[in-house]
Design a protein around this motif. Structure first.
Motif, PDB file in Angstrom:
ATOM      1  N   HIS A 199     -11.432  65.954   0.359  1.00  0.00           N
ATOM      2  CA  HIS A 199     -10.868  67.321   0.405  1.00  0.00           C
ATOM      3  C   HIS A 199     -10.795  67.954  -1.141  1.00  0.00           C
ATOM      4  O   HIS A 199     -11.615  67.418  -1.817  1.00  0.00           O
ATOM      5  N   ASP A 219      -7.653  69.150   7.220  1.00  0.00           N
ATOM      6  CA  ASP A 219      -9.040  69.320   6.735  1.00  0.00           C
ATOM      7  C   ASP A 219      -9.331  68.178   6.028  1.00  0.00           C
ATOM      8  O   ASP A 219      -9.196  68.301   4.509  1.00  0.00           O
ATOM      9  N   GLU A 231     -18.079  66.665   1.332  1.00  0.00           N
ATOM     10  CA  GLU A 231     -18.171  67.769   2.279  1.00  0.00           C
ATOM     11  C   GLU A 231     -17.628  69.153   1.499  1.00  0.00           C
ATOM     12  O   GLU A 231     -18.423  69.969   1.741  1.00  0.00           O
ATOM     13  N   GLU A 232     -16.697  68.731   0.971  1.00  0.00           N
ATOM     14  CA  GLU A 232     -16.204  70.153   0.191  1.00  0.00           C
ATOM     15  C   GLU A 232     -16.895  70.751  -0.856  1.00  0.00           C
ATOM     16  O   GLU A 232     -16.807  71.732  -1.318  1.00  0.00           O
ATOM     17  N   TYR A 289      -5.386  76.985   5.216  1.00  0.00           N
ATOM     18  CA  TYR A 289      -6.648  76.659   5.217  1.00  0.00           C
ATOM     19  C   TYR A 289      -7.049  76.507   3.632  1.00  0.00           C
ATOM     20  O   TYR A 289      -6.925  77.782   2.728  1.00  0.00           O
ATOM     21  N   HIS A 290      -7.328  75.267   3.091  1.00  0.00           N
ATOM     22  CA  HIS A 290      -7.652  75.083   1.607  1.00  0.00           C
ATOM     23  C   HIS A 290      -6.436  75.480   0.865  1.00  0.00           C
ATOM     24  O   HIS A 290      -6.676  76.000  -0.137  1.00  0.00           O
TER      25      HIS A 290
HETATM   26 ZN   LIG Z   1     -12.390  72.133   3.980  1.00  0.00          ZN
END
Ligand SMILES: [Zn+2]
Length: 527
Positions: free
Chosen positions: A307, A325, A359-360, A474-475
């Protein structure tokens, strides 16, 4: 929603106890999203702690190590971070220089290979998409050589969402831009499609970006400048053209063609970067199949373990825990592996459980795995990717990206139907979800893949819950274990995914792209 017990007994979910399984899943999320994991930034010690937990859980679930070093597949990354005090951005018209404030107005793109000093003219080119299948070429007839293209996010409404998402990807855009001789890119989001308000998303401009260390060959050296503009500040770059952002938004939102025009300005930028290197692993476990032939084929369950790490404080919290996430997806694949062991489920094909890093930073770990798999690449038959599927309310309908592209669509529909759950396709094509997660790395290697979200109908309370979540959590550091979650919904989701994986692993034929699918072009010979 509580699924009546008789329903589960009649279905392929024998022995399901959704309350218990939901609690088990959530306690795994609790470990992964603990403050001790420090937000699991790729390359960090916190990420390594989480990776060791995942490897231990894979071992406990009876999975064999399937990395290059035990369960791990280490990857070297180059890290770029902006030194913003020694960087600047401005719009130049004649001898008039208008500063663009980094943070409030714009964020500079950060990656190795960008110019330290940059100045070039700018052209607005609508969505700036090139989609040959639909005879769309926003660059046609424009003089963009040696210039900056400025474009708005989204795309023409007549193009199917997965296809549009593909051509909106950085990779496809860069190919078109390189061909046209473009040297810089400035993007402006359509406020309607922004998951995160600018004031919050702009904090991430100071985060480090990464690239796989030895991938210099496929970098895009021709694009040497990039920035994203706050839509609220967009008129600062449009003013000299006689157009306004409001006018362009009105056209976009009513589905009309967008104009293309010179902006009559130059962008001037100074960018100072700090470069370093880190190493971080994907974590991979394998459950061998039982069929003498089919065991050499693999069904992948993937999720991302990384993350955002530690970042700008929001409400006094600096740890971006990433519970949804994608602690949720990692917990799910571990839970699915453990259920297979506990229920002594035997499968013909082998399963791969792949927890990726990076991924991020742009789906880097999955891309690395898909290109450098630890099994023969043509033996990977499907990817089911679990990323932030958002179990925020009971599971009545599942939104599935890629559902109309391959035979996997029928597999997920059949599994969901057994427990009375509907399936819907991507209803927000402007958010480009099909390319925004790790399944896309597999798609680009020809592997049929799906990704998932808890679905809802527009105008429902569920829609509001999902949208509020994106805006607020989110984030953000508040995507942590102190948030409302539907654990039974998550448990039901895990069961549906287990059933789908079992079906794909046991079917006589491997999944394939549908004849009309755009994505079947990526299939390699022999698969
Ligand atoms: Zn993300």
């Amino acid at each position: 929603m509580r699924v009546p017990a008789f329903f589960l007994i009649c279905s392929l979910l024998p022995g399901a106890d959704l309350v218990k399984e939901g609690n088990q899943w959530w306690s795994r999320v609790g470990v992964i999203a603990d403050d001790k994991m420090e937000g699991r930034n790729t390359g960090s010690e916190g990420y390594m702690r989480a990776a060791r937990y995942v490897a231990a859980e894979m071992e406990r679930a009876g999975l064999r190590p399937a990395g290059t070093t035990g369960y791990f597949q280490p990857i070297k990354f180059t890290v770029s971070q902006i030194d913003e005090t020694n960087s600047s951005l401005a719009v130049v018209k004649g001898d008039q220089v208008t500063p663009i404030a980094l943070g409030p107005d714009a964020a500079l793109n950060v990656r190795a290979g960008l110019a330290q000093k940059f100045e070039a003219e700018a052209v607005f080119c609508g969505y700036c998409l090139v989609i040959p299948e639909y005879n769309i070429d926003d660059l046609a007839g424009l003089d963009v050589r040696g210039k900056v293209v400025v474009y708005i996010g989204g795309g023409p409404s007549g193009v199917p969402s997965e296809l549009r998402a593909h051509y909106s990807s950085g990779n496809e855009r860069n190919k078109a831009f390189a061909k046209a001789g473009v040297v810089g890119i400035v993007t402006i989001a359509n406020p309607k499609s922004m998951d995160i308000p600018w004031e919050r998303s702009t904090l991430s401009r100071l985060n480090a970006t990464m690239a796989v260390a030895d991938s210099a060959g496929d970098a895009q050296p021709k694009i040497v400048f990039g920035a994203r503009m706050n839509p609220a500040s967009a008129d600062k770059i449009l003013a000299a053209s006689g157009h306004t952002f409001g006018e362009i938004l009105a056209l976009a939102d009513s589905g009309k063609d967008l104009p293309h025009f010179p902006l009559n300005i130059k962008f001037r930028a100074t960018e100072t970067l700090k470069l370093s290197e880190v190493e971080s692993p994907n974590v991979i476990g394998m459950l061998p199949g039982t069929d003498p032939k089919l065991k050499d084929e693999y069904v992948v369950f993937s999720a991302h373990l990384d993350h955002l790490g530690i970042g700008g404080a929001i409400k006094g919290d600096t740890i971006y825990n990433g519970a949804m996430d994608d602690g949720s997806g990692i917990a799910s694949i571990l839970q699915i592996a453990q259920m297979i062991k506990d229920q002594k489920i035997r499968l013909k094909r082998s399963l791969l459980f792949v927890a990726v890093c990076g991924e991020e930073k742009g789906e880097l770990g999955s891309k690395f795995y898909a290109v450098n798999p630890t099994v023969p690449s043509s033996s990977i038959v499907a990817d089911l990717n679990l990323d932030m599927y958002l179990p925020l309310f009971p599971l009545k309908v599942l939104e599935v990206q890629g559902v109309n592209e391959s035979t996997l669509g029928d597999d997920i529909r059949a599994a969901a139907k057994k427990v009375g759950v509907g399936v819907q396709s991507d209803k927000e094509p402007d958010r480009n979800l099909f390319i925004r997660s790790d399944q896309y790395s597999f798609v680009q290697e020809g592997v049929p893949a799906l990704a998932f979200k808890f679905g809802y109908d527009s105008g429902t309370p569920e829609e509001k819950i999902a949208k509020d979540w994106l805006r607020d959590r989110y984030h953000a550091p508040s995507d942590d274990v102190n948030q409302p979650v539907d654990k039974e919904g998550a448990a039901l989701f895990n069961r549906i995914l287990l059933d789908t994986g079992m079906h794909v692993a046991n079917a006589p034929d491997r999944p394939h792209w549908l004849p009309a699918s755009f994505f079947k072009r990526f299939v390699k010979n022999g698969s």
